[in-house]
Design a protein around this motif. Structure first.
Motif, PDB file in Angstrom:
ATOM      1  N   VAL A   1      12.223   4.164  38.356  1.00 27.00           N
ATOM      2  CA  VAL A   1      10.929   3.846  37.734  1.00 27.00           C
ATOM      3  C   VAL A   1      10.224   5.144  37.366  1.00 27.00           C
ATOM      4  N   THR A   2       9.626   5.186  36.186  1.00 24.16           N
ATOM      5  CA  THR A   2       8.828   6.326  35.746  1.00 24.16           C
ATOM      6  C   THR A   2       7.397   5.875  35.506  1.00 24.16           C
ATOM      7  N   ILE A   3       6.461   6.576  36.104  1.00 23.91           N
ATOM      8  CA  ILE A   3       5.038   6.292  35.888  1.00 23.91           C
ATOM      9  C   ILE A   3       4.492   7.335  34.914  1.00 23.91           C
ATOM     10  N   VAL A   4       4.017   6.883  33.773  1.00 20.59           N
ATOM     11  CA  VAL A   4       3.443   7.782  32.767  1.00 20.59           C
ATOM     12  C   VAL A   4       1.931   7.591  32.767  1.00 20.59           C
ATOM     13  N   ILE A   5       1.221   8.639  33.154  1.00 18.96           N
ATOM     14  CA  ILE A   5      -0.238   8.596  33.193  1.00 18.96           C
ATOM     15  C   ILE A   5      -0.761   9.381  32.001  1.00 18.96           C
ATOM     16  N   MET A   6      -1.543   8.709  31.156  1.00 19.43           N
ATOM     17  CA  MET A   6      -2.073   9.361  29.959  1.00 19.43           C
ATOM     18  C   MET A   6      -3.590   9.499  30.071  1.00 19.43           C
ATOM     19  N   PHE A   7      -4.073  10.737  30.048  1.00 13.86           N
ATOM     20  CA  PHE A   7      -5.509  10.981  29.989  1.00 13.86           C
ATOM     21  C   PHE A   7      -5.886  11.122  28.519  1.00 13.86           C
ATOM     22  N   ASN A   8      -6.741  10.223  28.045  1.00 13.62           N
ATOM     23  CA  ASN A   8      -6.971  10.101  26.606  1.00 13.62           C
ATOM     24  C   ASN A   8      -8.459  10.062  26.248  1.00 13.62           C
ATOM     25  N   ASP A   9      -9.267  10.776  27.016  1.00 15.99           N
ATOM     26  CA  ASP A   9     -10.689  10.828  26.695  1.00 15.99           C
ATOM     27  C   ASP A   9     -10.930  11.769  25.515  1.00 15.99           C
ATOM     28  N   ASP A  10     -12.068  11.617  24.854  1.00 10.26           N
ATOM     29  CA  ASP A  10     -12.425  12.537  23.768  1.00 10.26           C
ATOM     30  C   ASP A  10     -12.698  13.943  24.284  1.00 10.26           C
ATOM     31  N   ASP A  11     -13.008  14.039  25.577  1.00  9.86           N
ATOM     32  CA  ASP A  11     -13.279  15.329  26.211  1.00  9.86           C
ATOM     33  C   ASP A  11     -11.949  15.957  26.650  1.00  9.86           C
ATOM     34  N   ALA A  12     -11.439  16.892  25.858  1.00  9.91           N
ATOM     35  CA  ALA A  12     -10.138  17.512  26.140  1.00  9.91           C
ATOM     36  C   ALA A  12     -10.152  18.274  27.457  1.00  9.91           C
ATOM     37  N   ASP A  13     -11.261  18.903  27.793  1.00  7.44           N
ATOM     38  CA  ASP A  13     -11.358  19.638  29.055  1.00  7.44           C
ATOM     39  C   ASP A  13     -11.218  18.687  30.233  1.00  7.44           C
ATOM     40  N   TRP A  14     -11.830  17.523  30.133  1.00  5.56           N
ATOM     41  CA  TRP A  14     -11.702  16.503  31.191  1.00  5.56           C
ATOM     42  C   TRP A  14     -10.253  16.064  31.315  1.00  5.56           C
ATOM     43  N   ASN A  15      -9.590  15.822  30.187  1.00  2.00           N
ATOM     44  CA  ASN A  15      -8.179  15.428  30.211  1.00  2.00           C
ATOM     45  C   ASN A  15      -7.323  16.470  30.928  1.00  2.00           C
ATOM     46  N   ASN A  16      -7.522  17.729  30.577  1.00  2.00           N
ATOM     47  CA  ASN A  16      -6.708  18.800  31.157  1.00  2.00           C
ATOM     48  C   ASN A  16      -6.990  18.979  32.640  1.00  2.00           C
ATOM     49  N   GLU A  17      -8.257  18.847  33.009  1.00  2.00           N
ATOM     50  CA  GLU A  17      -8.624  18.992  34.425  1.00  2.00           C
ATOM     51  C   GLU A  17      -8.019  17.873  35.261  1.00  2.00           C
TER      52      GLU A  17
END
Length: 513
Positions: free
Chosen positions: A165-181
């Protein structure tokens, strides 16, 4: 306009596009009869997009009796406007992929897809797995559920499950800094699973969205809600493309769910997943949670979501494409394997208090009434606190409460707001449903507009630990609730019983009741 021989109608759905709006579906035999039909008035030459049995886009332009077709990349013109629709069906693991849609009356929208740009942490395994679990995550106002979701998925699956099983978590907010953090934090927290390939963390590359103010509204949704659900469709389409070739099957979750014990084994035991005559299986009773597909269909679904991203919400689109794929009846596994536990939605000012009553695991019982998103504040008390039932539990959203040991006269519970607030109402809920006799027996509610929480003004007294300004018989109550900086509950008589404050609710003046 008859385009296809009668025998091929069940393999084709006709989608009409005018020069001014997307008009929707034309009847596909009886497959989508349940959906409302729209009258069609086309100016100039008639145009249609056909999706064949494999859902490869084909454009047909009909001018009197002449029919012109082109496949995949399609450009068509009329005398009054120009529209562009590109649906690209390359591998989701191609290095770069772009799909461009020009919506009528809006700026051009381009989906930027790049595996190297998206994948932040983790790696692809050498062999195709059994299941990919896709989890999109977006910023919620002062709340985050993703870690509880990941912990639940890990705790309720076996080591053997984790290998396939592979879990893919995607952070997709408009705030790129939040996504990266967030991506970095998840990678550090779950490093073992990142290294093994069990977890991949991706972020959505920057996207140039259309002007949603210019897109026709459907379901009488506000522009804010239309923007939220349209972006959600685009983000899901991206995630589907990314995941389409990782495993044999794909399941979509949200970032605020918990899993039942042995959920992977239950899925494997469900015999229908190894049959061919289904398109969609639901392993939850709620919305877009636990929605299960064959990975071979993910590109088709992605194309469909991109085509109608601004027309329908994601769960409606899913129901429609299931019917197009000739799955007339819903297939639902019970008991449900996933439970929704989040309260604060990623859509501003929206709360989700519903839970799945068919969930296999421990039922979540909402014991609070308001779950109000209060303004930022510091919360403190001079009462003796019992274990982890601290003062903040009554003010911030959670399932616990403030619990004090035998409150004594003069002890206080104090809220100091970060910014002055004008309140529409102040509500205090005392005893918890399971401990109905635990409340402050004698106490008064005070407010202050001073920066130093001085010059307290009495609003009223607690009644069985509870209080509501709407029940205060004071014609000046609205004036008193202006520019509040501090709120305090003071015990006016010592008691031996312990006391609970379940919720302290500040309804701001601009909020709807």
């Amino acid at each position: 306009m008859r385009i296809l021989p009668r025998g091929r109608r069940k393999e084709t759905v006709i989608l009409f596009l005018s020069t001014c709006s997307v008009l929707g579906f034309v009847k596909l035999n009886s497959v989508i009869d349940a959906y409302p039909r729209r009258s069609i008035n086309l100016e100039g030459a008639s145009k249609a997009i056909l999706l064949n049995k494999n859902y490869t886009p084909i454009m047909i332009q009909n001018s009197t009796k002449r029919i012109k077709t082109s496949v995949n990349n399609v450009t068509f013109e009329s005398t009054s406007s120009k529209s562009l629709l590109q649906l690209v069906t390359k591998s989701a693991h191609s290095e770069t992929l772009k799909s461009s849609i020009q919506s009528p009356g809006s700026t051009e929208f381009t989906l930027n897809f790049s595996v190297s740009a998206a994948l932040q942490y983790g790696h692809f395994r050498p062999q195709k797995g059994f299941l990919t679990i896709g989890i999109p995550s977006i910023k919620r106002e002062r709340f985050n559920y993703i870690y509880k979701t990941i912990d639940s998925l890990l705790a309720n699956s076996s080591p053997e499950d984790k290998e396939t099983v592979t879990i893919v978590i995607m952070f997709n907010d408009d705030d790129a800094d939040w996504n990266n953090e967030r991506a970095l934090n998840v990678s550090e927290t779950y490093d073992e699973y990142i290294q093994s390939g069990h977890i991949q963390v991706i972020t959505l590359p920057p996207q140039l969205y259309p002007d949603f103010n210019l897109i026709p509204r459907t379901y009488n949704d506000s522009v804010e809600r239309l923007t939220w659900r349209s972006k959600q469709n685009i983000h899901y389409a991206f995630l589907f493309r990314y995941c389409h070739n990782i495993s044999d099957f794909y399941m979509h979750l949200e970032d605020d769910v918990v899993a039942a014990k042995n959920y992977i084994q239950d899925i494997r035991k469900y015999k229908r997943i190894f049959m061919n005559n289904w398109f969609l299986i639901r392993f939850s009773n709620m919305g877009f949670i636990g929605v299960f597909f064959k990975s071979s269909n993910l590109l088709t679904i992605s194309d469909f979501f991109l085509l109608f991203y601004a027309v329908q919400p994601c769960d409606f689109l899913m129901n429609i494409i299931a019917k197009i794929k000739l799955q007339e009846k819903e297939i639902r596994f019970r008991p449900s394997l996933f439970q929704h536990h989040g309260i604060i939605s990623s859509l501003k000012n929206k709360k989700q208090l519903i839970v799945d009553r068919y969930f296999k695991g421990t039922k979540i019982v909402r014991r609070k009434k308001y779950y109000n998103l209060n303004p930022p504040a510091e919360v403190d008390t001079t009462m003796v606190v019992y274990e982890e039932y601290t003062a903040d539990k009554a003010y911030f959203i959670n399932e616990k409460y403030f619990w004090a040991i035998s409150p004594q006269k003069g002890q206080t519970y104090t809220v100091v707001l970060k910014e002055q607030q004008t309140l529409k109402a102040l509500v205090i809920v005392g005893a918890f449903p399971t401990k109905k006799t635990d409340y402050i027996e004698n106490g008064e509610v005070q407010i202050s507009s001073s920066q130093h929480c001085s010059d307290w003004i009495k609003l009223g007294e607690l009644t069985k630990g509870s209080f509501d300004t709407s029940k205060v018989k004071n014609p000046d109550i609205a004036i008193l609730l202006r520019n509040i900086t501090c709120i305090q509950i003071e015990v006016t008589k010592s008691q031996s019983n312990w006391a609970i404050i379940s919720e302290l609710v500040l309804k701001l003046n601009e909020e709807k009741t």
